[in-house]
Design a protein around this motif. Structure first.
Motif, PDB file in Angstrom:
ATOM      1  N   ALA A   1       0.832  -1.211   0.000  1.00 51.61           N
ATOM      2  CA  ALA A   1       0.000   0.000   0.000  1.00 51.61           C
ATOM      3  C   ALA A   1       0.862   1.255   0.000  1.00 51.61           C
ATOM      4  CB  ALA A   1      -0.938  -0.010   1.200  1.00 51.61           C
ATOM      5  N   ALA A   2       1.953   1.239   0.744  1.00 52.30           N
ATOM      6  CA  ALA A   2       2.841   2.402   0.796  1.00 52.30           C
ATOM      7  C   ALA A   2       3.471   2.681  -0.560  1.00 52.30           C
ATOM      8  CB  ALA A   2       3.926   2.193   1.851  1.00 52.30           C
ATOM      9  N   VAL A   3       3.904   1.643  -1.239  1.00 49.83           N
ATOM     10  CA  VAL A   3       4.503   1.826  -2.568  1.00 49.83           C
ATOM     11  C   VAL A   3       3.450   2.350  -3.548  1.00 49.83           C
ATOM     12  CG1 VAL A   3       5.533   0.630  -4.539  1.00 49.83           C
ATOM     13  CG2 VAL A   3       6.336   0.148  -2.225  1.00 49.83           C
ATOM     14  N   ALA A   4       2.269   1.762  -3.533  1.00 49.32           N
ATOM     15  CA  ALA A   4       1.203   2.222  -4.428  1.00 49.32           C
ATOM     16  C   ALA A   4       0.842   3.672  -4.142  1.00 49.32           C
ATOM     17  CB  ALA A   4      -0.034   1.334  -4.281  1.00 49.32           C
ATOM     18  N   ALA A   5       0.729   4.011  -2.868  1.00 48.84           N
ATOM     19  CA  ALA A   5       0.366   5.381  -2.503  1.00 48.84           C
ATOM     20  C   ALA A   5       1.459   6.367  -2.913  1.00 48.84           C
ATOM     21  CB  ALA A   5       0.106   5.470  -0.999  1.00 48.84           C
ATOM     22  N   ALA A   6       2.700   6.017  -2.654  1.00 43.51           N
ATOM     23  CA  ALA A   6       3.808   6.924  -2.956  1.00 43.51           C
ATOM     24  C   ALA A   6       4.008   7.111  -4.453  1.00 43.51           C
ATOM     25  CB  ALA A   6       5.095   6.414  -2.317  1.00 43.51           C
ATOM     26  N   CYS A   7       3.776   6.063  -5.220  1.00 42.53           N
ATOM     27  CA  CYS A   7       4.059   6.124  -6.654  1.00 42.53           C
ATOM     28  C   CYS A   7       2.861   6.497  -7.522  1.00 42.53           C
ATOM     29  CB  CYS A   7       4.604   4.778  -7.123  1.00 42.53           C
ATOM     30  SG  CYS A   7       6.183   4.349  -6.386  1.00 42.53           S
ATOM     31  N   ALA A   8       1.647   6.251  -7.025  1.00 38.46           N
ATOM     32  CA  ALA A   8       0.509   6.386  -7.929  1.00 38.46           C
ATOM     33  C   ALA A   8      -0.659   7.209  -7.403  1.00 38.46           C
ATOM     34  CB  ALA A   8       0.007   5.001  -8.324  1.00 38.46           C
ATOM     35  N   ALA A   9      -0.677   7.534  -6.134  1.00 38.35           N
ATOM     36  CA  ALA A   9      -1.850   8.238  -5.594  1.00 38.35           C
ATOM     37  C   ALA A   9      -1.665   9.746  -5.625  1.00 38.35           C
ATOM     38  CB  ALA A   9      -2.138   7.785  -4.167  1.00 38.35           C
ATOM     39  N   GLU A  10      -2.753  10.438  -5.879  1.00 36.14           N
ATOM     40  CA  GLU A  10      -2.748  11.899  -5.805  1.00 36.14           C
ATOM     41  C   GLU A  10      -3.312  12.277  -4.442  1.00 36.14           C
ATOM     42  OE1 GLU A  10      -5.134  13.145  -9.103  1.00 36.14           O
ATOM     43  OE2 GLU A  10      -3.440  13.116 -10.456  1.00 36.14           O
ATOM     44  N   GLY A  11      -2.487  12.780  -3.561  1.00 33.79           N
ATOM     45  CA  GLY A  11      -2.955  13.148  -2.235  1.00 33.79           C
ATOM     46  C   GLY A  11      -2.389  12.234  -1.162  1.00 33.79           C
ATOM     47  N   THR A  12      -2.926  12.373   0.023  1.00 31.69           N
ATOM     48  CA  THR A  12      -2.416  11.652   1.184  1.00 31.69           C
ATOM     49  C   THR A  12      -3.205  10.377   1.432  1.00 31.69           C
ATOM     50  OG1 THR A  12      -1.747  13.732   2.188  1.00 31.69           O
ATOM     51  CG2 THR A  12      -1.952  11.847   3.648  1.00 31.69           C
TER      52      THR A  12
END
Length: 67
Positions: A24-35
């Motif tokens: 989840a951290a990798v997906a959030a850091a690389c692909a998510a817009e926002g926090t």
């Protein structure tokens, strides 16, 4: 979602599984817009207690969870 869409901010419950938390951290850091928030991040200490450091170096988009 359609191909090319960015992930939206959200919250992930890792259920104490370090693999889910790190993914989840990798997906959030690389692909998510926002926090994004990851509940159960402390489980990551099982396999890679300093896993936040490479994410910060690669993306600059990681914050330690609040205590």
């Amino acid at each position: 979602m359609t191909p090319g869409d960015r992930l939206r901010p959200g919250r992930v419950d890792s259920h104490g599984d370090h693999r889910i938390a790190m993914t989840a951290a990798v997906a959030a850091a690389c692909a998510a817009e926002g926090t994004c928030a990851i509940d159960g991040w402390d489980a990551v200490a099982t396999s890679h207690p300093r896993s936040a450091e490479p994410l910060v170096r690669l993306t600059g988009a990681f914050a330690e969870p609040a205590a």
